[in-house]
Design an enzyme around this catalytic site. Structure first.
Site, PDB file in Angstrom:
ATOM      1  N   HIS A 156       0.839  -1.220   0.000  1.00 29.24           N
ATOM      2  CA  HIS A 156       0.000   0.000   0.000  1.00 29.24           C
ATOM      3  C   HIS A 156       0.864   1.257   0.000  1.00 29.24           C
ATOM      4  CE1 HIS A 156      -3.261  -2.772   1.240  1.00 29.24           C
ATOM      5  NE2 HIS A 156      -2.330  -3.282   2.041  1.00 29.24           N
ATOM      6  N   SER A 277      14.028  22.056 -16.074  1.00 31.54           N
ATOM      7  CA  SER A 277      12.799  22.820 -16.292  1.00 31.54           C
ATOM      8  C   SER A 277      13.187  24.151 -16.924  1.00 31.54           C
ATOM      9  CB  SER A 277      12.117  23.065 -14.952  1.00 31.54           C
ATOM     10  OG  SER A 277      11.271  24.186 -15.028  1.00 31.54           O
ATOM     11  N   LYS A 283      15.303  22.173 -10.844  1.00 30.34           N
ATOM     12  CA  LYS A 283      14.672  20.909 -11.231  1.00 30.34           C
ATOM     13  C   LYS A 283      15.599  19.949 -11.962  1.00 30.34           C
ATOM     14  CE  LYS A 283      10.174  20.870 -10.461  1.00 30.34           C
ATOM     15  NZ  LYS A 283       9.368  19.752 -10.751  1.00 30.34           N
ATOM     16  N   GLU A 290       9.301   8.662 -16.927  1.00 28.90           N
ATOM     17  CA  GLU A 290       7.917   9.079 -17.174  1.00 28.90           C
ATOM     18  C   GLU A 290       7.479   8.717 -18.589  1.00 28.90           C
ATOM     19  OE1 GLU A 290       7.797  13.234 -16.120  1.00 28.90           O
ATOM     20  OE2 GLU A 290       8.307  12.800 -14.040  1.00 28.90           O
TER      21      GLU A 290
END
Ligand code: ARG
Length: 459
Positions: A156, A277, A283, A290
């Site tokens: 979980h 970024s 960043k 992804e």
């Protein structure tokens, strides 16, 4: 517009119809397979006496010339032909004259395209297996190096019990081993030659189907000509296997993203596999992970698409089946890219072993072992579970880990606790005692690593 079937027609095809129907823009991808299939067919026609040996040799020479000229960039595949089959045949006739017109004896584009697609996907199955092997070799090395890299195991997404990084990565190793085997199964099932099925009902020529099957490396000829031209099960199976590979890569990517986040910092992706970024200078984003996760959608799309295309088609060939190509090519190229990039990403990432260990120590991952300690000292498991529950609550209230409590504090909750509790619930003990096969303990892991070593050696 150059069509093989103009004889029966009195009018030119409408340009829009022609464009809608044509497949050369994408089926040129299997020009090699198309030409190799034709070489085998022409060889067999000569051997079987359906055309003369001289004619057969002339055709084979012509085809070889076309193949090498395309490969060397001397011959461009022209989009003025409807499909790759028409292009090759027309070029052959152009080059060797009327003998070239005999190539298509005893053949239809229906068995021809069925053959080309099988040859193409068969080659790609092997290429995919090669990439999976490289990825598994990386995982194998990571496993060997991290038998005592402790980290929390989760259920979980909550810390559950301690494991090692080798064990966690080993879970993916098992998935990719199954993926590899699944591709082998598909290869074995698909490796039968449809050439000779003709349009749907075989031919009256005495074709030697076993010979063409042998020449092209198939186990043998397919056994029903109607099935041969209309079967795309192997495409469905392949896209299903590719989808499963994507499930695995996508889940792994998700974990990489979590581990690489500011909150976790279990790993750090290499700069060469990260992006920045345009506005936030701090960043460093895990775009590759992804994208691998994101590309899963288009591979599933290909599977659903072919399943839907095939579901209502009466026997035998129907033009709907032309739709098998673009999506299959795209799915194969996508998955090949994903495996290769994923492999590069995980072979260059850095592990923050200390962060993993601290995280494992902080989340009560040894609570089960504390309960087991009580059980070993005579407390029934259900009672032990309750006692440790109270203990955890006490720890939360006092902002401490179980092993940080004094023996007095422990004994206040249960007098069964003795000094040896600290050793029993140390991270090292929690992992090292779990040594049944499949568990994270080092003895168990070493056995699995040996099995994996053999697996990689034999594929
Ligand atoms: N481009 C076609 C395909 O991909 C080749 C087979 C054409 N056969 C036919 N009967 N029109 O399926």
């Amino acid at each position: 517009m150059a069509q093989l079937w103009g004889g029966r027609f009195t009018k030119e095809t409408d340009q829009l119809v022609y464009n809608f129907n044509a497949s050369i823009s994408f089926d040129q991808k299997f020009y090699q397979q198309d030409i190799k299939g034709s070489i085998a067919h022409a060889t067999m026609l000569g051997e079987a006496g359906i055309i003369t040996k001289e004619e057969s040799e002339k055709i084979v020479e012509g085809l070889k010339g076309i193949l090498s000229d395309v490969e060397e960039g001397k011959l461009e595949i022209s989009s003025k032909y409807e499909d790759i089959h028409s292009f090759v045949e027309a070029t052959l006739i152009d080059r060797i004259g009327d003998t070239g017109k005999k190539l298509h004896t005893g053949r239809s584009r229906n068995d021809q395209v069925a053959l080309d697609m099988r040859l193409y996907t068969r080659d790609e199955v092997t290429a995919l297996q090669g990439l999976l092997k490289e990825l598994m070799t990386t995982l194998h090395n990571i496993m060997k190096d991290n038998l005592d890299t402790y980290m929390p195991g989760f259920t979980h997404l909550q810390k559950a019990q301690p494991v090692t990084f080798a064990h966690h990565v080993g879970a993916y190793m098992e998935m990719f081993k199954r993926d590899y085997d699944r591709l082998s199964d598909i290869y074995d099932r698909m490796n039968y030659c449809p050439l000779g099925a003709g349009a749907l009902a075989g031919t009256t020529y005495p074709l030697d189907r076993k010979m063409t099957a042998d020449l092209l490396g198939f186990y043998g000829p397919t056994l029903n000509s109607m099935d041969s031209v209309s079967d795309r099960d192997y495409v469905i199976e392949l896209l299903s296997a590719l989808s499963t590979i994507c499930v695995h890569l996508s889940r792994f990517s998700e974990e990489i993203i979590i581990w690489n986040s500011n909150e976790y910092q279990f790993i750090e992706l290499d700069d060469s596999y990260s992006t920045g970024s345009s506005i936030m200078p701090q960043k460093k984003n895990p775009d590759i992970a992804e994208l691998v996760r994101g590309k899963t959608g288009r591979v599933y799309g290909a599977l659903i698409s072919i399943l839907t295309t095939m579901k209502g088609i009466p026997l035998a060939y129907n033009k709907d089946m032309q739709e098998d190509k673009e999506l299959t090519f795209d799915a194969i190229d996508t998955v090949k890219g994903c495996i290769a990039l994923f492999n590069g990403m995980i072979s260059t990432m850095k592990l923050n072993k200390e962060n993993m260990k601290v995280s494992a120590m902080k989340g009560f991952t040894n609570a089960t072992d504390a309960a087991d300690y009580l059980v070993k000292n005579g407390v029934p498991f259900r009672d032990a579970h309750g006692i440790i529950g109270q203990l955890v609550l006490y720890c939360i209230d006092n902002n401490k880990a179980i092993e940080e409590l004094s023996i007095e504090e422990l004994q206040k909750i249960s007098p069964v606790f003795k000094e040896d509790i600290y050793d029993a619930i140390s991270l090292k003990t929690c992992v090292e005692k779990r040594n049944t096969i499949g568990a994270p303990g080092p003895e168990a892991m070493k056995q699995v690593i040996e099995i994996n070593e053999e697996f990689l050696k034999n594929i």
